[in-house]
Scaffold this active site. Sequence first.
Site, PDB file in Angstrom:
ATOM      1  N   SER A 194     -32.545  51.523  53.789  1.00 55.68           N
ATOM      2  CA  SER A 194     -32.088  50.160  53.536  1.00 55.68           C
ATOM      3  C   SER A 194     -32.957  49.161  54.298  1.00 55.68           C
ATOM      4  O   SER A 194     -33.367  49.405  55.434  1.00 55.68           O
ATOM      5  CB  SER A 194     -30.628  49.998  53.956  1.00 55.68           C
ATOM      6  OG  SER A 194     -29.782  50.822  53.180  1.00 55.68           O
TER       7      SER A 194
ATOM      8  N   ASN B 239     -24.992  51.119  53.941  1.00 53.06           N
ATOM      9  CA  ASN B 239     -26.436  50.921  54.003  1.00 53.06           C
ATOM     10  C   ASN B 239     -27.064  52.213  54.514  1.00 53.06           C
ATOM     11  O   ASN B 239     -27.136  52.461  55.721  1.00 53.06           O
ATOM     12  CB  ASN B 239     -26.771  49.746  54.929  1.00 53.06           C
ATOM     13  CG  ASN B 239     -26.313  48.421  54.352  1.00 53.06           C
ATOM     14  OD1 ASN B 239     -26.942  47.885  53.450  1.00 53.06           O
ATOM     15  ND2 ASN B 239     -25.199  47.918  54.863  1.00 53.06           N
ATOM     16  N   GLU B 240     -27.490  53.027  53.578  1.00 53.70           N
ATOM     17  CA  GLU B 240     -28.014  54.354  53.886  1.00 53.70           C
ATOM     18  C   GLU B 240     -29.463  54.277  54.375  1.00 53.70           C
ATOM     19  O   GLU B 240     -30.094  53.207  54.317  1.00 53.70           O
ATOM     20  CB  GLU B 240     -27.939  55.236  52.635  1.00 53.70           C
ATOM     21  CG  GLU B 240     -26.533  55.462  52.100  1.00 53.70           C
ATOM     22  CD  GLU B 240     -25.708  56.451  52.919  1.00 53.70           C
ATOM     23  OE1 GLU B 240     -26.088  56.739  54.072  1.00 53.70           O
ATOM     24  OE2 GLU B 240     -24.686  56.937  52.409  1.00 53.70           O
ATOM     25  N   PRO B 241     -30.001  55.384  54.901  1.00 50.72           N
ATOM     26  CA  PRO B 241     -31.415  55.410  55.304  1.00 50.72           C
ATOM     27  C   PRO B 241     -32.318  54.864  54.196  1.00 50.72           C
ATOM     28  O   PRO B 241     -32.148  55.196  53.020  1.00 50.72           O
ATOM     29  CB  PRO B 241     -31.664  56.892  55.568  1.00 50.72           C
ATOM     30  CG  PRO B 241     -30.339  57.401  56.033  1.00 50.72           C
ATOM     31  CD  PRO B 241     -29.328  56.654  55.211  1.00 50.72           C
TER      32      PRO B 241
ATOM     33  N   THR C 194     -23.324  61.671  53.477  1.00 53.82           N
ATOM     34  CA  THR C 194     -22.193  60.753  53.388  1.00 53.82           C
ATOM     35  C   THR C 194     -21.161  61.274  52.400  1.00 53.82           C
ATOM     36  O   THR C 194     -19.948  61.250  52.653  1.00 53.82           O
ATOM     37  CB  THR C 194     -22.671  59.357  52.952  1.00 53.82           C
ATOM     38  OG1 THR C 194     -23.598  58.861  53.922  1.00 53.82           O
ATOM     39  CG2 THR C 194     -21.510  58.388  52.819  1.00 53.82           C
TER      40      THR C 194
END
Length: 640
Positions: free
Chosen positions: A167, A163-165, A182
Amino acid sequence: MARLNLLEETRYEKLPVTVYSNQQTASIAVAERIAQLIKSKGAKGEKTVLGLATGVTPIAVYAELVRKHKEEGLSFKNVITFNLDEYYPMQPTAAQSYVTFMNENLFSQIDIDKANVHIPDGTLSTTEAVAAFCLDYEQKITKLGGLDLQILGIGRTGHIGFNEPGSAPNSGTRLVTLDDLTRSDASRDFGGKQNVPTKAITMGIGTIFKAREIILMAWSLKKAQIIKKAVEGEISGEVPATYLQLSDHVEFVLDEPAASYLTRFDTPWLVKDCIWENTLKKKAVLWLAETVNKPILKLTEEDYNNHGMAQLAVEQGPVYNINIDIFNQLQHTITGWPGGKPNADDSQRPERAQPAQKRAIIFSPHPDDDVISMGGTFIRLVDQGHDVHVAYQTSGNTAVWDDDVLRFVEFAIDFSQSIGEDNSKLKSIYEDMRAFIPTKKPNQVDTKEIRDVKGFIRKTEAISGARYAGLQDDHIHFMALPFYETGKIKKNTAGEEDIRLTIELLQKVKPQQVFAAGDFADPNGTHLVCFNIIIAALRRLKATEDWVKDCWVWMYRGAWQEFNIYEIEMAVPLSPQEVIRKRNAIFKHQSQKDRPVFPGDDAREFWVRAEDRTKETAHYYDKLGMAEYEAMEAFVRYHY
């Protein structure tokens, strides 16, 4: 009262945090909690539903669970697992697959029913199939009553799962695009960032939130900055882990390095009364000078009082005396004589005056760390007449581009032909290389011939750099420590042979100075392994050989990070001309110029990183009121 004191210390922390001395102790504690959950649910005839993570962080937890299964009879027959994520696309048999990871580290070594294992499917061929799979994944978790326990790691973007920035806090299992950072962090496992998938299937933050218990684990200094944001920062989609502040069932489990940026450890004077030993006092005063943007000797009592340091002012003041003390301590770290100044009073100097000419070994984990990190000091030690040796601990043969191999072999073919030598065998090897390289899979082991050529390239560059620094060939040592020579990015653990080879070299030179890389932010972990080998060798020798008692170990940094100013015990200033000489020594490592194979997440070339860091150190000293220098190389003494 103790409870009140703890609340005061942790008042900046917006969720529960438990800190252990090291990751092994922390991992054992987490594994024990998982084991107790499995046992308690099993005693009731209930199944345990676990959410599992991958990556380096949980490996020791899984190892301890495997031990408990084999030695203590812990059964996983009534355990159901759901993994957080998987790269997409990804074949389950690929080395980088999380299916492979989980099987190698846990599932193949315990008695879990494989039908109870759930991992996102990276083989699905259409977006519709992925969407249907994700919905089914969610429904399976819901039908089981949700996750009993979810364990998490944290990425440097603040992602949990993938869940990246950006999300959403209520997001479910879905296909996501991976953040560039990532992918950079994963590049080591894939043999280069270009091979890392751009997408992944991940459980959502909303899915994670439904777990009855959440444990987020983080180890090492690399995670300290993002942990501070996650624990003390404002809730934000830019740092998805901050959403965990909204949960009543979450705990962060950290080792000391990962917790080191939290206020209670980094600037404890802001949250509690302190025992003002010298290192803490020095750290606080330098922090204060930076915070108020003043030289040390201009700090006032008002500055101390307004920034949480009134206790120090009262106990050890007046503050001007404190300022002078710290100013003098910092001043005494500066020396143009890294091997000690002959016939000088050394009571206020970082190195001993005697013997005037010292035997020194510079241990370099990779073939270029010596000149990148301490090239100016290296050259100065030689110029000042010390008996300097350099020891390249590993071949560095995984960090050379394949096209460089072909270029060098082509040169060898042309040269052998020009002197009339039979080069038919060399041509045959070359053709094999040409056939192998285009078909090579990410992180596939090179052929022996390719590995050898890559090692030769780095060896000749290292010799050139050391000669430029002033060394004769018999003072240049290539150790080729066995732990490194796997041909893979992943190395073996250090063993007895690594220590034995190091002991032999130390016995041969009997140095009064050892310089070793203390730059443990190296993403491949080689620096730490090499450092531990040196210390293990010295400790064994110290028990039997008298010369070791006079051998000092100085740690250097520069390739990946720099020491904090308050940590520095020796600062060697460099003139503009010496900066250029150091740069020229680094340039001898042509295979690492422009774009190295493993650059990390710093876009600058290694020589630029090193130059910028040494100039920043000099600038910091200048701001604190010291003399202004072009650059400074920093060292910390290690007591073994």
